[in-house]
Design an enzyme around this catalytic site. Structure first.
Site, PDB file in Angstrom:
ATOM      1  NE  ARG A 103       3.341   0.033   3.898  1.00  0.00           N
ATOM      2  CZ  ARG A 103       4.184   1.010   3.555  1.00  0.00           C
ATOM      3  NH1 ARG A 103       5.372   1.076   4.110  1.00  0.00           N
ATOM      4  NH2 ARG A 103       3.831   1.922   2.679  1.00  0.00           N
ATOM      5  CG  HIS A 130       2.547   1.661  -2.597  1.00  0.00           C
ATOM      6  ND1 HIS A 130       1.599   1.872  -1.615  1.00  0.00           N
ATOM      7  CD2 HIS A 130       3.651   2.363  -2.192  1.00  0.00           C
ATOM      8  CE1 HIS A 130       2.109   2.640  -0.661  1.00  0.00           C
ATOM      9  NE2 HIS A 130       3.338   2.957  -0.994  1.00  0.00           N
ATOM     10  CD  GLN A 133       3.891   6.955  -3.167  1.00  0.00           C
ATOM     11  OE1 GLN A 133       4.008   6.775  -1.962  1.00  0.00           O
ATOM     12  NE2 GLN A 133       4.016   8.155  -3.716  1.00  0.00           N
ATOM     13  CG  ASP A 221      10.186   2.159  -5.421  1.00  0.00           C
ATOM     14  OD1 ASP A 221      10.595   2.789  -4.415  1.00  0.00           O
ATOM     15  OD2 ASP A 221       9.469   1.135  -5.333  1.00  0.00           O
ATOM     16  CB  CYS A 261       6.943   6.064  -3.750  1.00  0.00           C
ATOM     17  SG  CYS A 261       8.039   4.646  -3.513  1.00  0.00           S
ATOM     18  NE  ARG A 289       0.534   7.406  -0.160  1.00  0.00           N
ATOM     19  CZ  ARG A 289       1.170   6.391   0.435  1.00  0.00           C
ATOM     20  NH1 ARG A 289       2.482   6.282   0.350  1.00  0.00           N
ATOM     21  NH2 ARG A 289       0.496   5.465   1.096  1.00  0.00           N
TER      22      ARG A 289
HETATM   23  N1  NVA Z   1       8.915  -0.683  -3.547  1.00  0.00           N
HETATM   24  C1  NVA Z   1       9.081  -0.199  -2.200  1.00  0.00           C
HETATM   25  C2  NVA Z   1       8.150   0.935  -1.933  1.00  0.00           C
HETATM   26  C3  NVA Z   1       8.326   1.571  -0.590  1.00  0.00           C
HETATM   27  C4  NVA Z   1       7.318   2.633  -0.301  1.00  0.00           C
HETATM   28  C5  NVA Z   1       8.865  -1.336  -1.218  1.00  0.00           C
HETATM   29  O1  NVA Z   1       7.934  -2.144  -1.427  1.00  0.00           O
HETATM   30  O2  NVA Z   1       9.593  -1.418  -0.238  1.00  0.00           O
HETATM   31  N1   CP Z   2       6.004   5.824  -0.017  1.00  0.00           N
HETATM   32  C1   CP Z   2       5.652   5.118   1.083  1.00  0.00           C
HETATM   33  O1   CP Z   2       4.743   4.285   1.038  1.00  0.00           O
HETATM   34  O2   CP Z   2       6.356   5.445   2.186  1.00  0.00           O
HETATM   35  P1   CP Z   2       6.309   4.702   3.603  1.00  0.00           P
HETATM   36  O3   CP Z   2       6.950   3.358   3.413  1.00  0.00           O
HETATM   37  O4   CP Z   2       7.105   5.594   4.494  1.00  0.00           O
HETATM   38  O5   CP Z   2       4.885   4.566   4.038  1.00  0.00           O
END
Ligand code: NVA
Ligand code: CP
Length: 305
Positions: A103, A130, A133, A221, A261, A289
């Site tokens: 990540r 992502h 997700q 989101d 998500c 997930r």
């Molecule tokens: N679009 C959000 C998703 C979090 C799971 C981000 O990248 O922070």
């Molecule tokens: N939806 C998601 O990826 O959540 P986290 O940021 O908690 O991993």
């Protein structure tokens, strides 16, 4: 069934064709609740430069249910924080681990990790995509609606990593997706330019009502993704008309479901009434997930097809 190519990595959803996506969802359903030792003796490394609740925990639990182990590596606790290159880090991690979930901010960094580590790498979120997700989202829709096809999907809000990933999913699966974003916040033009998307583009608009009217699945989101905190104030103002609330949901199809998500920002992109309401499928979505990631790990590490 995942092809040999996808055994190596899952960085963006257009690496899977429709049959592979359906196969992965079928594997997720088949392995749900099962604790088969398909990854016994194998080690998943989780290299994260951003926080996580769902992704980290669901990957670790998935690996444990498969009889394997996980190692969480906060990037700050590694020599990446002191300037060791990602390429060198990747080469070293590839000598110890069997699979990496990464990540981070730049999507190019997960591509470099996949190239240099020599082991399977899965994108656990970048600023562009992502994929795990959206696979969980698809499983949620399939479970709630019986199938993915013959439905209308509406994504409302920021054209971010979730929107980009939905663009690839709808193109690969031939779904009917409408995306409503404020001017200047549409999904990534480079994603919209991919050949698979050009041959099956989503409907893009700026009117949330046009996107949601008659939709079977309504998705949103956060307006402020990780790494965008400095833009938070301006974004909250610009995105206010894109809130998913009861008034907007009343224009969706009867029986429509709501997906997010998570984490959610109540009173911003979604109201508490919708998130906690009867149309919300967000808790199943979060659970899924675990199921899709376990399916991917079982396929890559355990030879499940
Ligand atoms: N679009 C959000 C998703 C979090 C799971 C981000 O990248 O922070
Ligand atoms: N939806 C998601 O990826 O959540 P986290 O940021 O908690 O991993």
């Amino acid at each position: 069934m995942l092809s040999q190519k996808t055994h190596r990595q899952l960085l963006a959803l257009d690496e899977l064709d429709a049959a592979e996506i359906h196969g992965l969802l079928a594997t997720a359903v088949a392995l749900k609740g099962q604790k088969l030792k398909l990854a016994e003796g194998q080690m998943l490394g989780l290299l994260f430069t951003k926080p996580s609740t769902r992704t980290r925990v669901s990957f670790e639990v998935a690996m444990a249910q498969l009889g394997g182990q996980s190692l969480y590596l906060s990037a700050e606790a590694t020599h990446l924080s002191r300037g060791e290159s990602l390429a060198h880090t990747a080469r070293v991690l590839g000598r110890y681990l069997d699979v990496i979930a990464m990540r981070t901010h730049a999507h190019e960094d997960v591509e470099l990790m996949a190239e240099e580590s020599g082991i399977p790498v899965v994108n656990a979120l970048t600023e562009r995509f992502h994929p795990m997700q959206v696979l969980a989202d698809l499983l949620t829709v399939q479970t709630a609606k019986g199938a993915l096809e013959d439905l209308t999907y509406a994504y409302v809000g920021d054209g971010n990593n979730m929107a980009n990933t939905w663009v690839l999913a709808q193109a690969g699966l031939g779904l009917d997706l409408r995306i409503a974003t404020p001017p200047g916040f549409a999904p990534d033009p480079a994603v919209l330019d991919r050949p698979v998307v050009k041959s099956h583009p989503p409907m893009l608009c700026e009117d949330p009502l046009a996107a949601v009217s008659g939709a079977d699945v309504v998705i949103t989101d956060t307006w402020v993704s990780m790494g965008m905190e400095e833009e938070a104030t301006v974004r909250r103002t610009l995105f206010a008309p894109y809130q998913v609330n009861a008034a907007l949901m009343s224009h969706a199809a009867k029986g429509a479901i709501f997906l997010h998500c998570l984490p959610a920002h109540l009173g911003e992109e979604v109201t508490e009434e919708v998130l906690e309401g009867p149309q919300s499928a967000v808790w199943d979505e979060a659970e899924n997930r675990l199921h899709v990631q376990k399916a991917w790990l079982a396929t890559v590490l355990g030879g499940v097809s």
